[in-house]
Design an enzyme around this catalytic site. Structure first.
Site, PDB file in Angstrom:
ATOM      1  N   ASP A  60       0.776  -1.248   0.000  1.00 49.62           N
ATOM      2  CA  ASP A  60       0.000   0.000   0.000  1.00 49.62           C
ATOM      3  C   ASP A  60       0.814   1.309   0.000  1.00 49.62           C
ATOM      4  O   ASP A  60       1.795   1.436   0.747  1.00 49.62           O
ATOM      5  CB  ASP A  60      -0.854   0.104   1.267  1.00 49.62           C
ATOM      6  CG  ASP A  60      -1.594  -1.154   1.596  1.00 49.62           C
ATOM      7  OD1 ASP A  60      -1.535  -2.109   0.828  1.00 49.62           O
ATOM      8  OD2 ASP A  60      -2.223  -1.174   2.666  1.00 49.62           O
ATOM      9  N   GLU A 242     -10.611  -2.087   4.160  1.00 50.50           N
ATOM     10  CA  GLU A 242      -9.277  -1.618   4.547  1.00 50.50           C
ATOM     11  C   GLU A 242      -9.050  -0.228   3.940  1.00 50.50           C
ATOM     12  O   GLU A 242      -9.774   0.214   3.054  1.00 50.50           O
ATOM     13  CB  GLU A 242      -8.200  -2.552   3.977  1.00 50.50           C
ATOM     14  CG  GLU A 242      -8.320  -3.995   4.437  1.00 50.50           C
ATOM     15  CD  GLU A 242      -7.227  -4.910   3.878  1.00 50.50           C
ATOM     16  OE1 GLU A 242      -6.744  -5.747   4.640  1.00 50.50           O
ATOM     17  OE2 GLU A 242      -6.872  -4.788   2.691  1.00 50.50           O
TER      18      GLU A 242
END
Ligand code: FRU
Length: 533
Positions: A60, A242
């Site tokens: 990420d 998320e």
């Protein structure tokens, strides 16, 4: 933390690292061959104008914040192998969103755990009291993942911490009072996104918890109060929620008419399998988010398989005013198996997000940032033409198919081909096909014959993408960078981001039409410069 727990942490870290390294050497995943030995950024499949690390594993994007002329990008990083391991925040900065300078790792795991995803803000009013010099403090807000707690079967192993920098993000100090948000007993509670809510003059944190998002308020980034949850019965719950984000945007550019956008990354459950990004549009008063659309409406920021965990930059100056987004160019289904070395995974191109009114309601549009135009080293026009039951090359001299950009406009009122689109191919017969099929009204992305596909069963399957706008004019804006293709269709309404791995670079781009005619009314093809030399 007592001595036994600390020893346990160290033991498990070493064990983890040695397991990972053993795994790495079994599978060729170690990072011992540095890029300098093989030529800087010249390895097979290496993206030439996207951000990727020199070596090691990334996932990420984290802590994206703009300060004093620099776009900061941190990212989930494991330095010792090209597979996921105890997470660090690695750091890079850019002055133009195109060229990136590698900086040292910013945050290392500590006795509270690994450093999972999160965000960063400029604390202009010094609300946290961390300011020591002339610079405004940058504050990072992230998740601690306590591996020892997890192994011991506890459920409160994810907590939220903060760290600060008084030197433009070059060095970081973790707050001695961490964690700032303790865990009330949820296994998945992570990825804090913090924004300043101007109307209520306080900080807001959005935190993913299982399959909902939680909102918290704080005056000082240290003391947080839970205000509400959003998500039950809303949108897609095919996986864990998320990496949230929340921001407001003008509708159709009208500053007096704004809506809030809540970004929800989700794994699995993406529109074409694996990880994906959905969004909600609605109202937010600093405490509670209300979805304007039906709870069953599913809205996606990207329909390809390889744009995950994307969030936006904080603190973009108001003179600029853009909402800028970047995502992880991969999918958890196969991210750890893709055939690259000595790095694994990259970021998408940076994009600008806007809200526009469409026949189906207000929708999020996404276009490549205008700064990318500076990569164009050559422009060749593609002549207007009718392509009827044939395939024509779009290449002209000076253009490398595997490092190019295309703009194609079709008149759909004169297009009756059952299927038409582009193919990217090489002499070995490996091909990536992106097409539109009239009958179904769907775009198709086909990487079943794209080259190396055996590394995962989840990788090759056909992808189906709705063409949401039904205009008579169809516009395709396409970026190709050796092992990636990003398609911005209809001015950024349908987005398709994908990766692929030919055994040799693609060197041909063709336009084809089957069972009828495709009417190309204008086109451009650009050669793009690399950013790493
Ligand atoms: C999303 C994610 C986050 C987590 C991080 C760990 O890809 O699972 O929820 O913080 O990756 O690396």
């Amino acid at each position: 933390m007592n001595r036994i727990t600390l020893l346990g942490f160290l033991f498990l870290s070493l064990l983890w690292q040695s397991c990972d390294n053993a795994k790495a050497s079994d599978t060729g995943d170690s990072v011992s061959n540095s890029t300098d030995e093989t030529g800087y950024y010249q390895e097979d499949h290496r993206l030439q104008y996207h951000f990727s690390p020199k070596e090691g594993w990334i996932n990420d994007p984290n802590g994206m914040v703009y300060y004093d002329g620099e776009y900061h990008l941190f990212y989930q990083y494991y330095p010792y192998a090209t597979v996921w391991g105890p997470m660090h925040w690695h750091h890079t900065v850019s002055k133009d969103l195109v060229h990136w300078e590698h900086l040292p790792i910013a945050l290392y795991p500590d006795e509270l755990g690994m450093i999972f995803s999160g965000s960063a803000v400029v604390d202009k009013n010094n609300t946290a009291g961390f300011k020591t010099g002339e610079e405004d403090p940058l504050i990072a807000i992230y998740t601690y993942h306590d591996m020892v707690g997890e192994k011991l079967g506890r459920s409160d192993y994810q907590t939220q911490g903060i760290a600060y920098s008084n030197d433009k993000g070059r060095t970081w100090t973790k707050y001695a009072g961490n964690p700032v948000v303790k865990n009330p007993g949820f296994k998945d509670i992570r990825d804090p996104k913090v924004v300043w809510h101007e109307p209520s003059q306080q900080w807001v944190m959005v935190l993913s918890r299982g399959s909902v998002m939680q909102f918290y308020n704080s005056p000082d980034l240290k003391n947080w109060k839970l205000t509400s949850d959003f998500g039950e019965g809303q949108g897609n719950h095919g996986g864990v929620w998320e990496c949230p984000d929340i921001f407001s945007l003008p509708i159709d550019g009208n500053e007096n008419n704004r809506k809030w956008v809540l970004i929800v990354n989700m794994n699995p459950g993406g529109p074409n399998g694996g990880s994906g990004t959905q969004y909600f549009i609605g109202e937010f008063d600093g405490k509670t988010f209300k979805n304007d659309n039906a709870p069953t409406d599913l809205l996606y920021a990207d329909f390809g398989k390889d744009n995950y965990a994307g969030v936006t930059w904080s603190d973009i100056p108001s003179e600029d005013g853009r909402r800028l987004f970047i995502g992880w160019l991969s999918n958890w289904q196969y991210a750890r198996d893709v055939p690259t070395h000595p790095w694994r995974n990259a970021m998408t191109l940076p994009r600008e997000l806007t809200l526009k009114t469409t026949p189906s309601g207000i929708r999020l549009f996404s276009t490549p940032v205008k700064e990318l135009e500076k990569l164009r080293s050559q422009t060749n026009q593609i002549a207007a033409q009718s392509i009827s039951n044939k395939e024509v090359s779009l290449l002209s001299s000076g253009i490398d198919a595997s490092q190019s950009e295309l703009e194609l406009t079709f008149d759909m009122s004169k297009t009756d081909a059952k299927s038409f689109g582009i193919k990217l191919s090489n002499a070995k017969g490996e091909v990536v096909r992106f097409a539109y099929e009239q009958e179904s009204g769907l775009f198709i992305f086909d990487r079943t014959q794209s080259g190396k596909i055996q590394f995962s069963n989840e990788f090759p399957g056909l992808q189906f993408i709705p063409r949401i706008l039904d205009n008579n004019i169809m516009k395709l804006h396409i970026f190709i960078d050796r092992s990636s293709m990003e398609v911005f269709a209809d001015d950024g309404h349908s987005i398709i981001t994908n990766i692929f791995f030919p055994t040799e670079d693609y060197n041909q781009i063709t336009l084809y039409a089957d069972h009828g005619n495709a009417e190309l009314v204008s086109g451009n093809i650009y050669a793009l410069k690399g950013i790493w030399k």
